[in-house]
Design an enzyme around this catalytic site. Structure first.
Site, PDB file in Angstrom:
ATOM      1  N   LYS A  23       0.838  -1.199   0.000  1.00 16.40           N
ATOM      2  CA  LYS A  23       0.000   0.000   0.000  1.00 16.40           C
ATOM      3  C   LYS A  23       0.881   1.260   0.000  1.00 16.40           C
ATOM      4  CE  LYS A  23      -3.837  -2.435   2.274  1.00 16.40           C
ATOM      5  NZ  LYS A  23      -4.722  -2.495   3.473  1.00 16.40           N
ATOM      6  N   TYR A  65     -12.313  -2.729  -3.361  1.00 17.91           N
ATOM      7  CA  TYR A  65     -12.867  -2.787  -1.999  1.00 17.91           C
ATOM      8  C   TYR A  65     -14.393  -2.695  -1.977  1.00 17.91           C
ATOM      9  CZ  TYR A  65      -8.266  -2.433   0.309  1.00 17.91           C
ATOM     10  OH  TYR A  65      -7.000  -2.689   0.784  1.00 17.91           O
ATOM     11  N   ASN A  86      -1.847  -0.212   7.282  1.00 22.53           N
ATOM     12  CA  ASN A  86      -1.346  -1.567   7.564  1.00 22.53           C
ATOM     13  C   ASN A  86      -0.489  -2.170   6.440  1.00 22.53           C
ATOM     14  OD1 ASN A  86      -3.396  -2.287   5.835  1.00 22.53           O
ATOM     15  ND2 ASN A  86      -4.607  -3.407   7.350  1.00 22.53           N
ATOM     16  N   HIS A 140      -1.744  -5.551   1.348  1.00 28.78           N
ATOM     17  CA  HIS A 140      -3.009  -6.257   1.088  1.00 28.78           C
ATOM     18  C   HIS A 140      -2.714  -7.680   0.631  1.00 28.78           C
ATOM     19  CE1 HIS A 140      -6.921  -7.313  -0.625  1.00 28.78           C
ATOM     20  NE2 HIS A 140      -6.237  -7.800  -1.659  1.00 28.78           N
ATOM     21  N   GLU A 183      -8.943 -10.361  -8.218  1.00 32.30           N
ATOM     22  CA  GLU A 183      -8.124  -9.173  -7.989  1.00 32.30           C
ATOM     23  C   GLU A 183      -6.958  -9.096  -8.974  1.00 32.30           C
ATOM     24  OE1 GLU A 183      -7.277  -9.432  -3.773  1.00 32.30           O
ATOM     25  OE2 GLU A 183      -9.371  -9.009  -3.253  1.00 32.30           O
TER      26      GLU A 183
HETATM   27  P1  DAT Z   1      -7.615  -7.201   5.341  1.00 32.50           P
HETATM   28  O1  DAT Z   1      -6.828  -6.110   4.643  1.00 32.50           O
HETATM   29  O2  DAT Z   1      -6.858  -7.742   6.527  1.00 32.50           O
HETATM   30  O3  DAT Z   1      -8.109  -8.272   4.416  1.00 32.50           O
HETATM   31  P2  DAT Z   1     -10.356  -6.206   5.369  1.00 32.50           P
HETATM   32  O4  DAT Z   1     -10.530  -6.861   4.040  1.00 32.50           O
HETATM   33  O5  DAT Z   1     -11.363  -6.494   6.433  1.00 32.50           O
HETATM   34  O6  DAT Z   1      -8.903  -6.502   5.990  1.00 32.50           O
HETATM   35  O7  DAT Z   1     -10.344  -4.622   5.178  1.00 32.50           O
HETATM   36  C1  DAT Z   1      -9.634  -4.060   4.096  1.00 32.50           C
HETATM   37  C2  DAT Z   1      -8.880  -2.847   4.587  1.00 32.50           C
HETATM   38  O8  DAT Z   1      -9.804  -1.857   5.056  1.00 32.50           O
HETATM   39  C3  DAT Z   1      -7.952  -3.105   5.775  1.00 32.50           C
HETATM   40  O9  DAT Z   1      -6.693  -3.619   5.373  1.00 32.50           O
HETATM   41  C4  DAT Z   1      -7.850  -1.743   6.374  1.00 32.50           C
HETATM   42  C5  DAT Z   1      -9.239  -1.175   6.161  1.00 32.50           C
HETATM   43  N1  DAT Z   1     -10.066  -1.400   7.348  1.00 32.50           N
HETATM   44  C6  DAT Z   1     -10.671  -2.558   7.702  1.00 32.50           C
HETATM   45  N2  DAT Z   1     -11.334  -2.422   8.861  1.00 32.50           N
HETATM   46  C7  DAT Z   1     -11.154  -1.132   9.244  1.00 32.50           C
HETATM   47  C8  DAT Z   1     -11.585  -0.348  10.369  1.00 32.50           C
HETATM   48  N3  DAT Z   1     -12.349  -0.864  11.326  1.00 32.50           N
HETATM   49  N4  DAT Z   1     -11.175   0.950  10.420  1.00 32.50           N
HETATM   50  C9  DAT Z   1     -10.416   1.487   9.452  1.00 32.50           C
HETATM   51  N5  DAT Z   1      -9.978   0.811   8.372  1.00 32.50           N
HETATM   52  C10 DAT Z   1     -10.347  -0.476   8.275  1.00 32.50           C
HETATM   53 MG    MG Z   2      -9.530  -8.157   2.856  1.00 29.02          MG
END
Ligand code: DAT
Ligand code: MG
Length: 151
Positions: free
Chosen positions: A11, A51, A114, A117, A128
């Protein structure tokens, strides 16, 4: 197990913080095969499509701003069990909950920054990769180390 594909992306924070080599290295050392790699400025519509399952979340607009805020490094990786294994190498979504030894556990502190991805299923891996890469950007090749990774 079946050969799977996963979409991994450094990212914008990972690129800005100089972590591209470190992150690529984790997957490379594990023994997976890199089949696609590029530095790319993501347009807003692509970020929203990637997303789309999170569209209703309150953090969605900030997530899109973050992902489009600077170049990302797009990667396609291939291997038996690569989807789940990459998720383990990446660690929990919240870096404070991610185990030490994982990418997020070692290199990040906040969910909204974080650094990486990884696809969450083989189906999403294919989806994707098709979203982020043109077909001619995916390379089929046989690593010289292949017989030393699997018997
Ligand atoms: P991951 O990236 O671990 O697959 P995800 O698919 O649930 O997690 O969410 C995609 C991204 O969205 C994640 O890397 C960071 C953001 N995100 C997820 N939950 C969040 C939250 N509660 N607050 C802020 N950003 C969030
Ligand atoms: Mg995810």
């Amino acid at each position: 197990g079946e050969i799977e594909q996963t979409y991994i992306m450094v990212k914008p924070d990972g690129v800005q913080r100089g972590l591209v080599g470190e992150i690529i290295s984790r997957f490379e050392k594990k023994g997976f095969k890199l089949t696609g790699l590029k530095l790319f400025q993501c347009p807003k519509d692509l970020a929203e499509e990637h997303y789309k399952d999170l569209k209703a979340k309150p953090f969605f607009p900030k997530l899109i701003d973050y992902i489009t805020s600077g170049p990302v490094v797009c990667m396609a990786w291939e291997g038996v069990g690569v989807v789940a294994s990459a998720r383990k190498l990446i660690g929990s979504t919240d870096p404070l909950q991610a185990e030490p030894g994982t990418i997020r556990g070692d290199l990040a502190v906040q969910t909204g920054r974080n650094v990486v991805h990884g696809s969450d299923s083989p189906e999403n891996g294919k989806r994707e990769i098709a979203l982020w890469f043109n077909e001619n950007e995916i390379n089929q090749w046989t690593p010289a180390q292949a017989p030393w990774l699997r018997e």
